[in-house]
Design a protein around this motif. Structure first.
Motif, PDB file in Angstrom:
ATOM      1  N   ASP A   1      -5.825  -0.743  -4.779  1.00 44.58           N
ATOM      2  CA  ASP A   1      -5.237  -1.325  -3.567  1.00 44.58           C
ATOM      3  C   ASP A   1      -6.218  -2.303  -2.932  1.00 44.58           C
ATOM      4  OD1 ASP A   1      -3.715  -2.001  -1.420  1.00 44.58           O
ATOM      5  OD2 ASP A   1      -3.600   0.015  -0.547  1.00 44.58           O
ATOM      6  N   GLU A   2      -6.015  -3.569  -3.191  1.00 44.58           N
ATOM      7  CA  GLU A   2      -6.881  -4.639  -2.676  1.00 44.58           C
ATOM      8  C   GLU A   2      -8.366  -4.289  -2.815  1.00 44.58           C
ATOM      9  OE1 GLU A   2      -5.801  -6.810   0.753  1.00 44.58           O
ATOM     10  OE2 GLU A   2      -3.794  -5.964   0.847  1.00 44.58           O
TER      11      GLU A   2
ATOM     12  N   SER B   1       0.840  -1.214   0.000  1.00 45.17           N
ATOM     13  CA  SER B   1       0.000   0.000   0.000  1.00 45.17           C
ATOM     14  C   SER B   1       0.866   1.250   0.000  1.00 45.17           C
ATOM     15  CB  SER B   1      -0.914   0.026   1.229  1.00 45.17           C
ATOM     16  OG  SER B   1      -1.855  -1.012   1.148  1.00 45.17           O
TER      17      SER B   1
HETATM   18 MG    MG Z   1      -2.068  -2.809   2.101  1.00 48.55          MG
END
Ligand code: MG
Ligand code: ADP
Length: 244
Positions: free
Chosen positions: A165-166, A45
Motif C-alpha cells: 500500500d503506497e 487502501s
Molecule cells: Mg490509501
C-alpha cells in the motif's frame, strides 16, 4: 493454465453511512503484478485491507489461494500467513533490531526454531540488499532501508502473495528507487503482487494489469499500455494528467 491467487467478487465495504467500496470484482493470477491507481479517498487502501481482512467486508466474496476469507468459519490467522503486507509507514518493531524484526513472527506464528528463523531472516535481508544491517536498530536506518526491512520481514513468512500500500509514498525522493528496485526484483522472481502506487513509471514497466479506481468503483482496467498509455475514461485521463 494460470492459477487464480486472489478472486474478489462484488466486494462492498461501508463505514457506517459511508459507502467506500461499491462492488469490486478483481482477479490476480499466480505471478501477476496488479497495480491499483486512483485519487486519494477512492478506496484503494480499504480494498487492500479487505484482502487480508484487516477490514471486514460488508458484502461480496474474497477468495485467496482457494480459501474463501469471507466464510465465517475460515481460520483467518492461517490464511493470513500466506498474505504479506507492506504499508506506507514502515511499522517496524522499534525496540527490536533488524534480525529480530524478521524472526519474531516466524517463531510465534510459524513456530520456527531460532536457528531456522535466523537463517530465513538473513536470507531475506540479503534479498533486499541489507545484509550489513542485521544488528542495526530501526531508528539507525533511513526510511528506504526501513521499508526494505519491512519487505524482508514480510518475505520471511513465505507469503504466496504480497500486498503493497503506497510503499514509497512516505520516502524522500532519493530513497524511492531502492525500494522500487526490490519490488521489481520480486516481480521478476515471479511473486504475485497487488500494489497500490502513484509511481506510474513502475506501473508501466512492471504491472501485468493496471486498475484505475475512483469513488469506490473500478473505472477502468487493462494493460499499462491501455490504462496509462491510452485511457478510455475521462476520469482516468483527468487523474493521469494530475500525476504524470
Ligand atoms: Mg490509501
Ligand atoms: P485511498 O487509499 O484510495 O486514499 P481509503 O481506502 O483510505 O482511500 O479511504 C476511502 C474512504 O474511506 C475515505 O473517505 C476514508 O475517509 C474512508 N475510510 C477509510 N477507513 C475508514 C475507517 N476506518 N472509518 C471510517 N472511514 C474510513
Amino acid at each position: 493454465m494460470s492459477e487464480r491467487v486472489v478472486e474478489i467478487e462484488g466486494l462492498k465495504k461501508s463505514f457506517g453511512p459511508l459507502d467506500v467500496l461499491k462492488g469490486i470484482d478483481l482477479q490476480v493470477d499466480r505471478g501477476q503484478v496488479v497495480c491499483i491507481i486512483g485519487p486519494s479517498g477512492s478506496g484503494k487502501s480499504t480494498l487492500l485491507r479487505c484482502v487480508n481482512l484487516l477490514e471486514e467486508p460488508t458484502g461480496g466474496k474474497i477468495t485467496v489461494l482457494g480459501t474463501e476469507l469471507t466464510d465465517p468459519d475460515v481460520d483467518i490467522d492461517k490464511a493470513r500467513t500466506k498474505i504479506g503486507m507492506v504499508f506506507q509507514g514502515f511499522n517496524l518493531f522499534l525496540h527490536l533490531n533488524v534480525l529480530n524484526n524478521l524472526t519474531v513472527a516466524q517463531r510465534k506464528v510459524l513456530k520456527r526454531s531460532e536457528k531456522e528463523a535466523d537463517e530465513v531472516g538473513r536470507h531475506n535481508l540479503e534479498r533486499v540488499g541489507l545484509s550489513d544491517k542485521v544488528g542495526a536498530m530501526p531508528a539507525q536506518l533511513s526510511g528506504g532501508q526501513q521499508q526494505r526491512v519491512a519487505i524482508a520481514r514480510a518475505l520471511s513468512m513465505d507469503p504466496e502473495v504480497m500486498l503493497f500500500d503506497e510503499p514509497t509514498s512516505a520516502l524522500d525522493p532519493e530513497l524511492v528507487g531502492d525500494v522500487l528496485g526490490v519490488m521489481r526484483q520480486l516481480a521478476d522472481e515471479g511473486m504475485t503482487m497487488l500494489v497500490v502506487t502513484h509511481e506510474m513509471q513502475f506501473a508501466r514497466e512492471v504491472a501485468d494489469k493496471v486498475i484505475f479506481m475512483d469513488g469506490g468503483y473500478i473505472v477502468e482496467e487493462g494493460s499499462p499500455a491501455e490504462v496509462i498509455g491510452n485511457p478510455q475514461e475521462e476520469r482516468t485521463r483527468e487523474f493521469l494528467a494530475r500525476v504524470l
